[in-house]
Design a protein around this motif. Structure first.
Motif, PDB file in Angstrom:
ATOM      1  N   LEU A  80       0.833  -1.195   0.000  1.00 32.01           N
ATOM      2  CA  LEU A  80       0.000   0.000   0.000  1.00 32.01           C
ATOM      3  C   LEU A  80       0.871   1.249   0.000  1.00 32.01           C
ATOM      4  O   LEU A  80       1.976   1.258   0.551  1.00 32.01           O
ATOM      5  N   SER A  81       0.364   2.285  -0.629  1.00 32.41           N
ATOM      6  CA  SER A  81       1.056   3.578  -0.567  1.00 32.41           C
ATOM      7  C   SER A  81       0.599   4.310   0.690  1.00 32.41           C
ATOM      8  O   SER A  81      -0.530   4.136   1.154  1.00 32.41           O
ATOM      9  N   TRP A  82       1.475   5.116   1.252  1.00 34.09           N
ATOM     10  CA  TRP A  82       1.159   5.826   2.490  1.00 34.09           C
ATOM     11  C   TRP A  82       1.924   7.144   2.530  1.00 34.09           C
ATOM     12  O   TRP A  82       2.907   7.359   1.803  1.00 34.09           O
ATOM     13  N   ASP A  83       1.439   8.043   3.357  1.00 32.14           N
ATOM     14  CA  ASP A  83       2.064   9.356   3.523  1.00 32.14           C
ATOM     15  C   ASP A  83       2.436   9.558   4.983  1.00 32.14           C
ATOM     16  O   ASP A  83       1.884   8.913   5.890  1.00 32.14           O
ATOM     17  N   ALA A 116       3.229  12.733   7.947  1.00 31.76           N
ATOM     18  CA  ALA A 116       3.148  14.149   8.290  1.00 31.76           C
ATOM     19  C   ALA A 116       3.433  14.294   9.772  1.00 31.76           C
ATOM     20  O   ALA A 116       2.747  13.678  10.608  1.00 31.76           O
ATOM     21  N   GLU A 117       4.479  15.070  10.100  1.00 36.35           N
ATOM     22  CA  GLU A 117       4.904  15.281  11.485  1.00 36.35           C
ATOM     23  C   GLU A 117       5.156  13.929  12.162  1.00 36.35           C
ATOM     24  O   GLU A 117       6.064  13.214  11.805  1.00 36.35           O
ATOM     25  N   ASP A 118       4.316  13.549  13.128  1.00 35.77           N
ATOM     26  CA  ASP A 118       4.578  12.335  13.895  1.00 35.77           C
ATOM     27  C   ASP A 118       3.600  11.220  13.549  1.00 35.77           C
ATOM     28  O   ASP A 118       3.367  10.327  14.356  1.00 35.77           O
ATOM     29  N   ARG A 119       3.044  11.227  12.325  1.00 35.47           N
ATOM     30  CA  ARG A 119       2.040  10.236  11.966  1.00 35.47           C
ATOM     31  C   ARG A 119       2.229   9.744  10.537  1.00 35.47           C
ATOM     32  O   ARG A 119       2.805  10.439   9.697  1.00 35.47           O
ATOM     33  N   ILE A 120       1.749   8.507  10.302  1.00 34.40           N
ATOM     34  CA  ILE A 120       1.624   8.018   8.936  1.00 34.40           C
ATOM     35  C   ILE A 120       0.139   7.851   8.635  1.00 34.40           C
ATOM     36  O   ILE A 120      -0.670   7.644   9.554  1.00 34.40           O
ATOM     37  N   GLN A 121      -0.215   7.965   7.355  1.00 33.29           N
ATOM     38  CA  GLN A 121      -1.624   7.889   6.962  1.00 33.29           C
ATOM     39  C   GLN A 121      -1.746   7.111   5.659  1.00 33.29           C
ATOM     40  O   GLN A 121      -0.878   7.194   4.784  1.00 33.29           O
ATOM     41  N   LEU A 122      -2.819   6.361   5.549  1.00 32.10           N
ATOM     42  CA  LEU A 122      -3.103   5.644   4.319  1.00 32.10           C
ATOM     43  C   LEU A 122      -4.604   5.410   4.210  1.00 32.10           C
ATOM     44  O   LEU A 122      -5.352   5.611   5.176  1.00 32.10           O
ATOM     45  N   GLU A 123      -5.035   4.995   3.028  1.00 27.48           N
ATOM     46  CA  GLU A 123      -6.459   4.722   2.794  1.00 27.48           C
ATOM     47  C   GLU A 123      -6.618   3.316   2.249  1.00 27.48           C
ATOM     48  O   GLU A 123      -5.739   2.780   1.571  1.00 27.48           O
ATOM     49  N   LEU A 124      -7.771   2.733   2.561  1.00 24.06           N
ATOM     50  CA  LEU A 124      -8.058   1.372   2.141  1.00 24.06           C
ATOM     51  C   LEU A 124      -9.559   1.246   1.927  1.00 24.06           C
ATOM     52  O   LEU A 124     -10.347   1.762   2.711  1.00 24.06           O
ATOM     53  N   GLU A 125      -9.942   0.587   0.854  1.00 25.07           N
ATOM     54  CA  GLU A 125     -11.367   0.371   0.607  1.00 25.07           C
ATOM     55  C   GLU A 125     -11.671  -1.120   0.668  1.00 25.07           C
ATOM     56  O   GLU A 125     -10.962  -1.938   0.072  1.00 25.07           O
ATOM     57  N   LEU A 126     -12.710  -1.462   1.423  1.00 21.62           N
ATOM     58  CA  LEU A 126     -13.122  -2.851   1.564  1.00 21.62           C
ATOM     59  C   LEU A 126     -14.566  -3.014   1.132  1.00 21.62           C
ATOM     60  O   LEU A 126     -15.427  -2.214   1.519  1.00 21.62           O
ATOM     61  N   SER A 127     -14.832  -4.034   0.347  1.00 21.45           N
ATOM     62  CA  SER A 127     -16.210  -4.334  -0.051  1.00 21.45           C
ATOM     63  C   SER A 127     -16.973  -4.918   1.136  1.00 21.45           C
ATOM     64  O   SER A 127     -16.388  -5.277   2.166  1.00 21.45           O
ATOM     65  N   ALA A 128     -18.274  -5.019   0.993  1.00 21.92           N
ATOM     66  CA  ALA A 128     -19.106  -5.587   2.055  1.00 21.92           C
ATOM     67  C   ALA A 128     -18.633  -6.999   2.392  1.00 21.92           C
ATOM     68  O   ALA A 128     -18.431  -7.830   1.504  1.00 21.92           O
TER      69      ALA A 128
END
Length: 454
Positions: free
Chosen positions: A381-384, A386-398
């Protein structure tokens, strides 16, 4: 915590100005007889909540080994209870109330002290709980095949995690990174050999011997790819080198040491109210005992398990690794999106809804450059950051789930450190003497005590 009878510390009872409950429109929420520490008053149709004591300062330093709600009952419980009630749909919450019993030290033999693993398995099935053995890697050659088979055939009830390396006094309290790296490397080598020898997998989770650790030890675990630590103590050695706040231990896991998760556990003697408060905060319910807690034929243990299982929350008992991978916090961001805060380095995220959802995932990490990769199953997964955190997004189907893994760059491989003959002899003597104490001396004393009372 509804319906619990709590015994506050004497200092708490002596310091508070308890409220008299006389008005017809007042409902006592925390009370004894006609006096209340927390109550709800209906004023012109609006509920007003009143506490008898100033609310707790969660940025204050924690001065005890772990937070004890009995020492702060009137200042801590009202504010947490109110937030859970007023912000039920917008506050952070745990997806499940997970639990596991951890027994420190036993060898995988048919009997260890007062523990008989076949009997304990039958009790787990009958009374609904699970057990993880904090296994000492030094014992990797000594597991009994029949007990190993018992564990392998019941992975939802029995599991093992890593309990130190040699289990010598304060072996993880040193600040010498090279020495710590060698200890961690040797522990992992032994557990790998144990798995090859027996076919029994282990959770990559550390339980520190005597609960003692240094901040440098936490960094070594992180570099070595451990998923988390589980511990009774939250203060490193030396304690004055790092200040832990109350807010740190109210979190799902303590993240103030190198952004590596330490999940807290408790002894039953700390009272059912502390476990209930942990669950109210969204922390997992981790119970620790030694074999001698079962000296009465498991009566105390089963009584405590029954207390946990009758709390007003559906507790899900799992192996320790599954508890850690499911222990995170979440909150609904919109009808089809969820925010998630990660802790452990392996996390299972499940979409139980009937529609696709997007997950906005964050994790505390001051050294984002130390991350090698983040993956969901076989996919990176790609992630970003910022300061003291990492962030990413993920989509899951039902109905879909994803197993997230955060892989950190490994440190310099120092390899297992070979000890001299004197150290090895001393370690062997310590281990055998400890087992003789647990298997013979402690049971003999218990029998003599029982005879003297008969």
């Amino acid at each position: 915590m509804r319906g619990l009878c709590v015994h506050p510390a004497p200092t708490v009872l002596g310091s508070g100005n308890l409220l008299h409950v006389d008005a017809a429109n007042a409902t006592a929420l925390i009370a004894a007889a006609r006096k209340a520490a927390f109550l709800k008053v209906i004023y012109k149709g609006v509920p007003v909540f009143v506490s008898s004591e100033r609310l707790i300062d969660i940025d204050a330093e924690l001065t005890t080994g772990n937070f004890d709600v009995r020492d702060h009952l009137f200042s801590a419980l009202p504010v947490v209870s109110y937030i859970r009630w007023a912000c039920a749909h917008s506050a952070w919450n745990a997806p499940e109330a997970n639990a596991c019993l951890v027994i420190d030290d036993p060898l995988l033999r048919p009997r260890y002290g007062f523990i008989r693993f076949a009997d304990l398995l039958a009790l787990m099935k009958q009374f609904r709980f699970s057990t993880s053995v904090a296994f000492i890697p030094w014992n990797w050659r000594r597991s009994n095949p029949k007990v190993v088979e018992l564990f392998r055939n019941n992975p939802e009830l029995y599991s093992i995690c890593i309990h130190g390396c040699d289990h010598t006094s304060a072996e993880f309290s040193t600040s010498a990174r090279e020495r710590l790296g060698a200890i961690v490397s040797e522990a992992l080598r032994r557990m790998s050999l144990h798995q090859e020898r027996t076919g029994l997998a282990h959770d990559r989770i550390m339980v520190f011997p005597q609960g003692m650790f240094s901040e440098e030890a936490i960094l070594e675990l992180k570099c070595a790819g451990f998923d988390a630590a589980v511990n009774t103590e939250v203060h490193s050695n030396p304690s004055e080198a790092h200040k832990v706040k109350i807010a740190d231990v109210w979190d799902t896991a303590v993240m103030s040491y190198g952004d590596f998760p330490i999940y807290t556990r408790r002894y039953p003697t700390q009272g059912i109210e502390n476990f209930a408060f942990d669950l109210l905060l969204g922390k997992p319910c981790l119970v620790v005992i030694h074999h001698d807690f079962c000296s009465d034929g498991y009566e105390r243990l089963l009584g405590f398990i029954e207390q946990l299982n009758t709390l007003r929350v559906p507790i899900v008992w799992r192996c320790l690794g599954d508890v850690v991978s499911r222990s995170y916090r979440q909150k609904q961001a919109s009808a089809n999106s969820v925010q998630i805060e990660l802790y452990g380095n392996k996390t299972l995220i499940e979409n139980f809804s009937s529609q696709s959802k997007r997950y906005f995932i964050g994790r505390r990490e001051h050294a984002a450059q130390s991350i090698e990769s983040i993956s969901a199953g076989p996919h990176r997964l790609s992630w970003d950051s910022a300061e003291d955190r990492i962030q990413l997004e993920l989509e899951l189907s039902a109905g879909e789930s994803a197993f997230l893994a955060v892989q950190f760059k490994s440190g310099e491989d120092v390899g297992p450190q070979r000890q001299n003959v004197a150290y090895n002899a001393k370690t062997m003597l310590r281990r055998y003497l400890s087992e003789a104490r647990d298997n013979y001396v402690v049971p003999a004393k218990a029998r003599m005590l029982a005879l003297s009372h008969s």
